[in-house]
Design an enzyme around this catalytic site. Structure first.
Site, PDB file in Angstrom:
ATOM      1  N   ARG A 108      63.281  56.380  24.914  1.00 58.37           N
ATOM      2  CA  ARG A 108      63.933  57.302  25.860  1.00 58.37           C
ATOM      3  C   ARG A 108      62.858  58.296  26.262  1.00 58.37           C
ATOM      4  O   ARG A 108      62.427  59.116  25.440  1.00 58.37           O
ATOM      5  CB  ARG A 108      65.121  58.008  25.205  1.00 58.37           C
ATOM      6  CG  ARG A 108      65.652  59.156  26.050  1.00 58.37           C
ATOM      7  CD  ARG A 108      66.949  59.708  25.526  1.00 58.37           C
ATOM      8  NE  ARG A 108      68.034  58.757  25.715  1.00 58.37           N
ATOM      9  CZ  ARG A 108      69.320  59.058  25.565  1.00 58.37           C
ATOM     10  NH1 ARG A 108      69.693  60.278  25.214  1.00 58.37           N
ATOM     11  NH2 ARG A 108      70.252  58.138  25.753  1.00 58.37           N
ATOM     12  N   HIS A 135      69.378  54.028  33.358  1.00 59.10           N
ATOM     13  CA  HIS A 135      69.916  53.883  31.996  1.00 59.10           C
ATOM     14  C   HIS A 135      70.534  52.481  31.873  1.00 59.10           C
ATOM     15  O   HIS A 135      71.756  52.341  31.802  1.00 59.10           O
ATOM     16  CB  HIS A 135      70.957  54.982  31.761  1.00 59.10           C
ATOM     17  CG  HIS A 135      71.275  55.236  30.321  1.00 59.10           C
ATOM     18  ND1 HIS A 135      70.700  54.538  29.273  1.00 59.10           N
ATOM     19  CD2 HIS A 135      72.133  56.129  29.735  1.00 59.10           C
ATOM     20  CE1 HIS A 135      71.185  54.975  28.126  1.00 59.10           C
ATOM     21  NE2 HIS A 135      72.049  55.943  28.378  1.00 59.10           N
ATOM     22  N   GLN A 138      73.125  51.388  29.036  1.00 61.40           N
ATOM     23  CA  GLN A 138      74.442  52.009  29.228  1.00 61.40           C
ATOM     24  C   GLN A 138      75.289  51.189  30.208  1.00 61.40           C
ATOM     25  O   GLN A 138      76.469  50.943  29.975  1.00 61.40           O
ATOM     26  CB  GLN A 138      74.276  53.444  29.747  1.00 61.40           C
ATOM     27  CG  GLN A 138      75.580  54.139  30.071  1.00 61.40           C
ATOM     28  CD  GLN A 138      76.434  54.404  28.841  1.00 61.40           C
ATOM     29  OE1 GLN A 138      75.978  55.027  27.909  1.00 61.40           O
ATOM     30  NE2 GLN A 138      77.681  53.929  28.837  1.00 61.40           N
ATOM     31  N   ASP A 233      80.059  61.512  35.414  1.00 59.60           N
ATOM     32  CA  ASP A 233      78.964  61.887  34.511  1.00 59.60           C
ATOM     33  C   ASP A 233      78.747  63.397  34.681  1.00 59.60           C
ATOM     34  O   ASP A 233      79.342  64.026  35.571  1.00 59.60           O
ATOM     35  CB  ASP A 233      77.703  61.084  34.897  1.00 59.60           C
ATOM     36  CG  ASP A 233      76.578  61.182  33.880  1.00 59.60           C
ATOM     37  OD1 ASP A 233      76.782  61.785  32.801  1.00 59.60           O
ATOM     38  OD2 ASP A 233      75.485  60.648  34.164  1.00 59.60           O
ATOM     39  N   CYS A 274      80.064  57.930  30.451  1.00 56.72           N
ATOM     40  CA  CYS A 274      79.026  57.464  29.518  1.00 56.72           C
ATOM     41  C   CYS A 274      78.886  58.386  28.321  1.00 56.72           C
ATOM     42  O   CYS A 274      78.364  57.984  27.288  1.00 56.72           O
ATOM     43  CB  CYS A 274      77.697  57.326  30.246  1.00 56.72           C
ATOM     44  SG  CYS A 274      77.185  58.839  31.095  1.00 56.72           S
ATOM     45  N   ARG A 302      78.474  50.299  22.988  1.00 54.77           N
ATOM     46  CA  ARG A 302      77.012  50.454  22.953  1.00 54.77           C
ATOM     47  C   ARG A 302      76.439  49.677  21.760  1.00 54.77           C
ATOM     48  O   ARG A 302      75.391  49.051  21.868  1.00 54.77           O
ATOM     49  CB  ARG A 302      76.611  51.937  22.860  1.00 54.77           C
ATOM     50  CG  ARG A 302      76.835  52.751  24.126  1.00 54.77           C
ATOM     51  CD  ARG A 302      75.965  52.299  25.292  1.00 54.77           C
ATOM     52  NE  ARG A 302      74.538  52.361  25.006  1.00 54.77           N
ATOM     53  CZ  ARG A 302      73.768  53.435  25.144  1.00 54.77           C
ATOM     54  NH1 ARG A 302      74.282  54.541  25.609  1.00 54.77           N
ATOM     55  NH2 ARG A 302      72.482  53.394  24.868  1.00 54.77           N
TER      56      ARG A 302
HETATM   57  N1   CP Z   1      75.412  57.758  26.870  1.00 53.92           N
HETATM   58  C1   CP Z   1      74.282  58.035  26.145  1.00 53.92           C
HETATM   59  O1   CP Z   1      73.194  57.481  26.364  1.00 53.92           O
HETATM   60  O2   CP Z   1      74.495  58.915  25.128  1.00 53.92           O
HETATM   61  P1   CP Z   1      73.358  59.594  24.241  1.00 53.92           P
HETATM   62  O3   CP Z   1      72.583  60.529  25.122  1.00 53.92           O
HETATM   63  O4   CP Z   1      74.103  60.291  23.146  1.00 53.92           O
HETATM   64  O5   CP Z   1      72.455  58.504  23.713  1.00 53.92           O
END
Ligand code: CP
Length: 342
Positions: A108, A135, A138, A233, A274, A302
């Site tokens: 990330r 992402h 996701q 979101d 998400c 997930r």
């Molecule tokens: N939706 C998501 O990626 O959550 P986090 O930021 O907690 O990983």
């Protein structure tokens, strides 16, 4: 099933065909079904995943780590600031070194370019765990969750998905994957917060190939009229704090997902997010906690999705020695150790 013995990264769903993504979704379905009966084949035994985070995470971090454990492997959590990544060591060198020690990397990164550089230099698969651009893990999860909650008798290609709010990295990825799959995707937001033309062009090209459709509008009431799924979101993220008053004024009250808005959608329409969510901002508690909300199914998925992606990318690359070769080396090493000090 696509053969991934050659190196493939998971950076963007646009790097895969619809057929490849459908294979992945079927693998995830099989793995979830097995998991629910207490079975997770140890397909990644003795393998390691390096998880690099430049930002905090709940779902991504936990789902990848648990996925590796369930598959018989191991995950290293490398929290923000823990390793050299472009400071004191080039990204290339970091990628090459990590690749010599682990079988797969998940990262990330704040900037998408960092992830691309990491992948270019890595000799093991690199999985995008969110960047400022997209992402993808996701949204594979999101489509999988939609398939589980699809109205009876409908196909993926029949589904109408409406995203309300800021053109975030999640909106980008969701718009791409839905249009790749031939779904009907609508984004409702004030003009200033709609996706840039370059993103819309990619989605429009997907539609031309898949038969899906893309609508970008300011008319939120019309956008939910035929929605099977409403998705939202956060309206602002870390680093955008100074913009909060402006963003709140732009989105509130019209773009908040509340019961009044949900009632304008068909009865069967489900709510998705998400997460993390700002309750009372982009969505109300009443919607988050309503029977029409599938946010916790989405979050749980997930885990199943990460298992599928890890197996899909890593399993075909593993070289499994024969029992005879294992016994030969174990015997030689054991004999040497037992002879030490004699
Ligand atoms: N939706 C998501 O990626 O959550 P986090 O930021 O907690 O990983």
């Amino acid at each position: 099933m696509a053969q991934f013995a050659d190196l493939r990264h998971f950076i963007d769903t646009q790097d895969f065909t619809k057929e490849e993504l459908l294979d992945l979704l079927e693998l995830i379905r099989l793995m979830k079904e097995a998991d629910k009966q207490g079975v997770t084949p140890k397909l990644l035994q003795d393998t390691s995943l390096a998880m690099i985070f430049e930002e905090p995470s709940t779902r991504t971090r936990i789902s990848f780590e648990v996925a590796m454990t369930k598959l018989g492997g191991h995950a290293l959590y490398l929290k923000p600031g823990e390793i050299h990544l472009g400071a004191r060591e080039s990204i290339d060198d970091t990628a090459r070194v990590i690749s010599r020690m682990v079988d797969v990397i998940m990262a990330r990164t704040l900037k998408h370019e960092t992830l691309l550089k990491l992948a270019e230099a890595a000799s093991v698969p690199v999985i995008n765990g969110l960047t400022d651009y997209n992402h993808p893990t996701q949204v594979v999860c999101d489509v999988f969750t939609m398939m589980e909650h699809m109205p009876a008798g409908r196909r993926l290609e029949d589904l109408h998905v409406t995203f309300i709010g800021d053109a975030t990295n999640v909106l980008n990825s969701l718009m791409f994957i839905c249009t790749q799959m031939g779904m009907h995707f609508t984004h409702a937001a004030p003009q200033k917060y709609q996706p840039p033309p370059a993103w819309q062009e990619i989605a429009a090209a997907n539609c031309a190939q898949s038969g899906g459709s893309l609508t970008v509008t300011t008319d939120v009431q019309d956008a939910v009229r035929t929605a099977d799924f409403i998705y939202t979101d956060l309206w602002w993220w870390v680093g955008q704090e100074e913009q909060i008053p402006e963003r709140r004024a732009a989105f509130m009250p019209g773009y908040q997902v509340n019961m009044d808005l949900l009632k304008k959608a068909p009865q069967h329409c489900k709510f998705m997010h998400c997460l993390p969510a700002s309750r009372g901002v982009e969505v109300t508690d009443e919607v988050m906690d309503s029977p029409r909300s599938i946010i916790y199914d989405q979050a749980e998925n997930r885990l199943h999705v990460e298992k599928g992606i890890l197996v899909w990318l890593v399993y075909p690359r593993l070289k499994r020695p024969s029992p005879a070769l294992r016994a030969y080396h174990a015997g030689r090493i054991q004999a040497f150790v037992e002879g030490l000090g004699n």
